[in-house]
Structure formats: structure tokens, C-alpha cells
Design a protein around this motif. Sequence first.
Motif, PDB file in Angstrom:
ATOM      1  N   ALA A   1       0.827  -1.198   0.000  1.00  0.00           N
ATOM      2  CA  ALA A   1       0.000   0.000   0.000  1.00  0.00           C
ATOM      3  C   ALA A   1       0.866   1.255   0.000  1.00  0.00           C
ATOM      4  CB  ALA A   1      -0.938  -0.009   1.212  1.00  0.00           C
ATOM      5  N   VAL A   2       1.954   1.236   0.790  1.00  0.00           N
ATOM      6  CA  VAL A   2       2.822   2.405   0.852  1.00  0.00           C
ATOM      7  C   VAL A   2       3.516   2.621  -0.487  1.00  0.00           C
ATOM      8  CG1 VAL A   2       4.881   3.387   1.942  1.00  0.00           C
ATOM      9  CG2 VAL A   2       3.141   2.268   3.345  1.00  0.00           C
ATOM     10  N   THR A   3       3.982   1.549  -1.094  1.00  0.00           N
ATOM     11  CA  THR A   3       4.636   1.654  -2.403  1.00  0.00           C
ATOM     12  C   THR A   3       3.656   2.195  -3.437  1.00  0.00           C
ATOM     13  OG1 THR A   3       6.098  -0.177  -1.854  1.00  0.00           O
ATOM     14  CG2 THR A   3       5.858   0.336  -4.189  1.00  0.00           C
ATOM     15  N   PHE A   4       2.415   1.722  -3.411  1.00  0.00           N
ATOM     16  CA  PHE A   4       1.401   2.201  -4.350  1.00  0.00           C
ATOM     17  C   PHE A   4       1.166   3.701  -4.158  1.00  0.00           C
ATOM     18  CE2 PHE A   4      -3.039   3.249  -5.239  1.00  0.00           C
ATOM     19  CZ  PHE A   4      -3.099   2.927  -6.594  1.00  0.00           C
ATOM     20  N   MET A   5       0.987   4.136  -2.906  1.00  0.00           N
ATOM     21  CA  MET A   5       0.727   5.557  -2.650  1.00  0.00           C
ATOM     22  C   MET A   5       1.938   6.409  -3.028  1.00  0.00           C
ATOM     23  SD  MET A   5      -2.330   5.898  -2.026  1.00  0.00           S
ATOM     24  CE  MET A   5      -2.134   7.656  -1.943  1.00  0.00           C
ATOM     25  N   ASP A   6       3.140   5.904  -2.774  1.00  0.00           N
ATOM     26  CA  ASP A   6       4.346   6.626  -3.166  1.00  0.00           C
ATOM     27  C   ASP A   6       4.350   6.853  -4.680  1.00  0.00           C
ATOM     28  OD1 ASP A   6       6.964   7.772  -2.535  1.00  0.00           O
ATOM     29  OD2 ASP A   6       7.761   6.051  -3.635  1.00  0.00           O
ATOM     30  N   ALA A   7       3.978   5.837  -5.423  1.00  0.00           N
ATOM     31  CA  ALA A   7       3.923   5.971  -6.891  1.00  0.00           C
ATOM     32  C   ALA A   7       2.867   6.992  -7.307  1.00  0.00           C
ATOM     33  CB  ALA A   7       3.631   4.608  -7.521  1.00  0.00           C
ATOM     34  N   GLN A   8       1.743   7.041  -6.605  1.00  0.00           N
ATOM     35  CA  GLN A   8       0.686   7.994  -6.955  1.00  0.00           C
ATOM     36  C   GLN A   8       1.130   9.435  -6.686  1.00  0.00           C
ATOM     37  OE1 GLN A   8      -1.544   6.404  -8.790  1.00  0.00           O
ATOM     38  NE2 GLN A   8      -0.342   4.685  -8.054  1.00  0.00           N
TER      39      GLN A   8
END
Length: 178
Positions: A1-8
Amino acid sequence: AVTFMDAQVGRILDELDRLKLRDSTAVVFLSDHGYHLGEHTFWQKGNLHEEVTRVPLIISTPGYSPGRTDSIVELIDLFPTLADCSRLPVPTGLHGASLVPILKDPNARVKTGAVSFAKGSSWRTADWSYMRYTNGTEELYDMRNDPRQFTNLAKDARFQQVRKRLAGELAARLKATK
């Protein structure tokens, strides 16, 4: 989830670059708390361990280069930081501190510790995590040697001086916020 939000967040910053709005736009991304997914046999957010108290904080603001820091900060620091970045006066009497020194130099420090609350309170420094729950139990972790918080040192005789010092720092910080 953190990696996904970082990408966003990266996508947003890329789009600001494309639209040539980066020099006039500040972006702040954060979470209000972390989350246990079974670590230490805990679920969700009802304690003071690192998985709960440590949250993502990304600040992109005009005039400052990208960087990464391990400085101790608190979410209460956001208002004075954004006021400072906007060249607005920072009101006196705030409990937060401007993080602009860290935006200028990721090695800078503006605080010695951070307080958190969840069924008690904790005091997190660069080297230690001290927790005191409302039922009186205490936890103490050496964050340099035990960053996953597996060995509670609160009752270990070798660490009583550290425990007392951190308990005093936490008490002083809590008193200052009243």
C-alpha cells in the motif's frame, strides 16, 4: 500500500512538472497513523509500537530540492512548516516546529523526540522508544539495536537510567502541551 501511494504521489508531481505548476504548488502527503497487520500479535492501531506511530510524510514545496531524512518530526509540525514555506508569520505558542531547516538540509534536526498517543503515550527519540500505557505498563526499546521492537527493556536493571530519563522527557513534553 505504501509503495502504491508513493507511486501515486510521484504521478501527481510529474503532472505538476508537465503543467509547469511545480514552482507554485506545494504537495503534502501523510497518514494519521500506521497500522499493525499481525506484527507483535497486534491488529490495527491500538498501541504505541513503531508500526502504528511511524507514518509516511512527503513534502514537496517550491524552492527546496528533493531529499530523504531520518529526522524525528511530528504531524503537529505541518502548520508551522507550511506557514514558513509560504513566508507567512508563524504564530507564537504553537507546539509544532517548522521543518524548513530539514527541507534545506536532510541532516538537520529540529526536535529531540516525538510524542504519540494511543491508550497511553510514547516518546520516540533517534535511539529509543519509550511507551507508557494508561494501565501503567511500560515498554522501552533500543531502536538502534532492536528497530523491530522485539526486546522490551523497561524492566531490565541495566536500562533503568535510560527509562527514567525518557519517562521524564515524556512527562515534560506532556506538561508543556497543557
